[in-house]
Design an enzyme around this catalytic site. Structure first.
Site, PDB file in Angstrom:
ATOM      1  N   ASP A 226     -98.647   3.574   6.749  1.00 34.85           N
ATOM      2  CA  ASP A 226     -98.147   2.721   7.828  1.00 34.85           C
ATOM      3  C   ASP A 226     -97.237   1.639   7.227  1.00 34.85           C
ATOM      4  OD1 ASP A 226     -99.421   2.016  10.924  1.00 34.85           O
ATOM      5  OD2 ASP A 226     -98.169   0.523   9.940  1.00 34.85           O
TER       6      ASP A 226
ATOM      7  N   ASN B  49    -104.791   5.494  19.492  1.00 40.83           N
ATOM      8  CA  ASN B  49    -104.486   4.790  20.738  1.00 40.83           C
ATOM      9  C   ASN B  49    -103.696   5.680  21.696  1.00 40.83           C
ATOM     10  OD1 ASN B  49    -105.602   2.454  19.549  1.00 40.83           O
ATOM     11  ND2 ASN B  49    -103.640   1.914  18.619  1.00 40.83           N
TER      12      ASN B  49
ATOM     13  N   GLN C  58    -101.073   1.631  22.359  1.00 38.14           N
ATOM     14  CA  GLN C  58    -100.127   2.601  21.779  1.00 38.14           C
ATOM     15  C   GLN C  58     -98.704   2.044  21.869  1.00 38.14           C
ATOM     16  OE1 GLN C  58     -99.970   6.503  23.649  1.00 38.14           O
ATOM     17  NE2 GLN C  58     -98.816   7.373  21.927  1.00 38.14           N
TER      18      GLN C  58
ATOM     19  N   HIS D 163    -100.408   9.949  17.136  1.00 36.66           N
ATOM     20  CA  HIS D 163    -100.725   9.655  15.731  1.00 36.66           C
ATOM     21  C   HIS D 163    -102.158   9.186  15.645  1.00 36.66           C
ATOM     22  CE1 HIS D 163     -98.860   6.124  17.580  1.00 36.66           C
ATOM     23  NE2 HIS D 163     -99.717   5.408  16.882  1.00 36.66           N
TER      24      HIS D 163
ATOM     25  N   HIS E 219    -104.604   6.836  13.241  1.00 31.99           N
ATOM     26  CA  HIS E 219    -104.681   5.878  12.137  1.00 31.99           C
ATOM     27  C   HIS E 219    -105.900   6.222  11.275  1.00 31.99           C
ATOM     28  CE1 HIS E 219    -101.997   2.754  14.038  1.00 31.99           C
ATOM     29  NE2 HIS E 219    -102.378   3.387  15.136  1.00 31.99           N
TER      30      HIS E 219
HETATM   31  P1  AMP Z   1     -99.875   2.383  17.650  1.00 39.12           P
HETATM   32  O1  AMP Z   1     -99.959   0.925  17.981  1.00 39.12           O
HETATM   33  O2  AMP Z   1    -101.185   3.079  17.633  1.00 39.12           O
HETATM   34  O3  AMP Z   1     -98.835   3.104  18.476  1.00 39.12           O
HETATM   35  O4  AMP Z   1     -99.404   2.415  16.137  1.00 39.12           O
HETATM   36  C1  AMP Z   1     -98.094   2.518  15.718  1.00 39.12           C
HETATM   37  C2  AMP Z   1     -98.110   2.266  14.228  1.00 39.12           C
HETATM   38  O5  AMP Z   1     -96.922   2.785  13.671  1.00 39.12           O
HETATM   39  C3  AMP Z   1     -98.167   0.790  13.831  1.00 39.12           C
HETATM   40  O6  AMP Z   1     -99.324   0.579  13.007  1.00 39.12           O
HETATM   41  C4  AMP Z   1     -96.872   0.553  13.082  1.00 39.12           C
HETATM   42  O7  AMP Z   1     -97.037  -0.330  12.008  1.00 39.12           O
HETATM   43  C5  AMP Z   1     -96.509   1.953  12.626  1.00 39.12           C
HETATM   44  N1  AMP Z   1     -95.093   2.215  12.452  1.00 39.12           N
HETATM   45  C6  AMP Z   1     -94.096   1.988  13.342  1.00 39.12           C
HETATM   46  N2  AMP Z   1     -92.918   2.420  12.842  1.00 39.12           N
HETATM   47  C7  AMP Z   1     -93.195   2.948  11.623  1.00 39.12           C
HETATM   48  C8  AMP Z   1     -92.401   3.561  10.624  1.00 39.12           C
HETATM   49  N3  AMP Z   1     -91.079   3.698  10.755  1.00 39.12           N
HETATM   50  N4  AMP Z   1     -93.015   3.996   9.494  1.00 39.12           N
HETATM   51  C9  AMP Z   1     -94.346   3.840   9.344  1.00 39.12           C
HETATM   52  N5  AMP Z   1     -95.145   3.284  10.251  1.00 39.12           N
HETATM   53  C10 AMP Z   1     -94.581   2.827  11.380  1.00 39.12           C
END
Ligand code: AMP
Ligand code: ZN
Length: 139
Positions: free
Chosen positions: A32, A88, A95, A101, A103
């Site tokens: 992440d 999420n 989300q 995805h 985590h």
């Molecule tokens: P969510 O809130 O469950 O949708 O999580 C999205 C996650 O994606 C967050 O923890 C962000 O830090 C991560 N994220 C967003 N853009 C990127 C990216 N380009 N590379 C890696 N992680 C990312």
């Protein structure tokens, strides 16, 4: 199918660089970009699914094996004391990226317990019964 305007499709398929810790035919697991803890990973399917409800059964079945594999590797590599799996669905659930995805979050003794937490409330047995029945009816 992959979507050209989806950042996680592009990362999962290698069009945008990432810190990839694991890859197979169906998934890419990356670090992440803004980790909640050391080694915070995201499991990305290479196909586009908005969320869990769109995820195909085939991907859903394989997903937990990938989570187990990278979770064990992170536990060993980083001497993590525990692992949270968080996933999420929908804005109300936090989300922010609309490509499924999961985590995988290594946890360490004494780290921020609020990171994955909720406030427990008292429950009313009658209401619990109504909820139980409402969900059962939809299955
Ligand atoms: P969510 O809130 O469950 O949708 O999580 C999205 C996650 O994606 C967050 O923890 C962000 O830090 C991560 N994220 C967003 N853009 C990127 C990216 N380009 N590379 C890696 N992680 C990312
Ligand atoms: Zn996508």
């Amino acid at each position: 199918m992959k979507k050209d305007d989806c950042i996680f499709c592009r990362i999962a398929n290698g069009e945008i660089g990432s810190n990839t810790v694991y890859e197979d035919e169906d998934f890419r697991v990356i670090l992440d970009l803004n980790p909640g803890s050391k080694g915070h990973m995201l499991i990305l399917p290479k196909e586009h699914f908005d969320d869990l409800f769109e995820l195909s059964d085939e991907y859903a079945q394989k997903l937990m094996l990938v989570a187990k594999k990278v979770g064990l590797a992170a536990r060993k590599a980083l001497c993590a004391d525990g692992i949270n799996l968080v996933q999420n669905n929908g804005e109300a659930a936090g989300q922010t990226v609309k490509h499924f995805h999961m985590h995988v979050i290594p946890r360490y003794e004494g780290d921020d317990k609020g990171m994955v937490n909720w406030t427990p409330h008292d429950s009313d047995p009658e209401e619990q019964k109504r909820i139980e029945e409402a969900i059962r009816k939809q299955l």
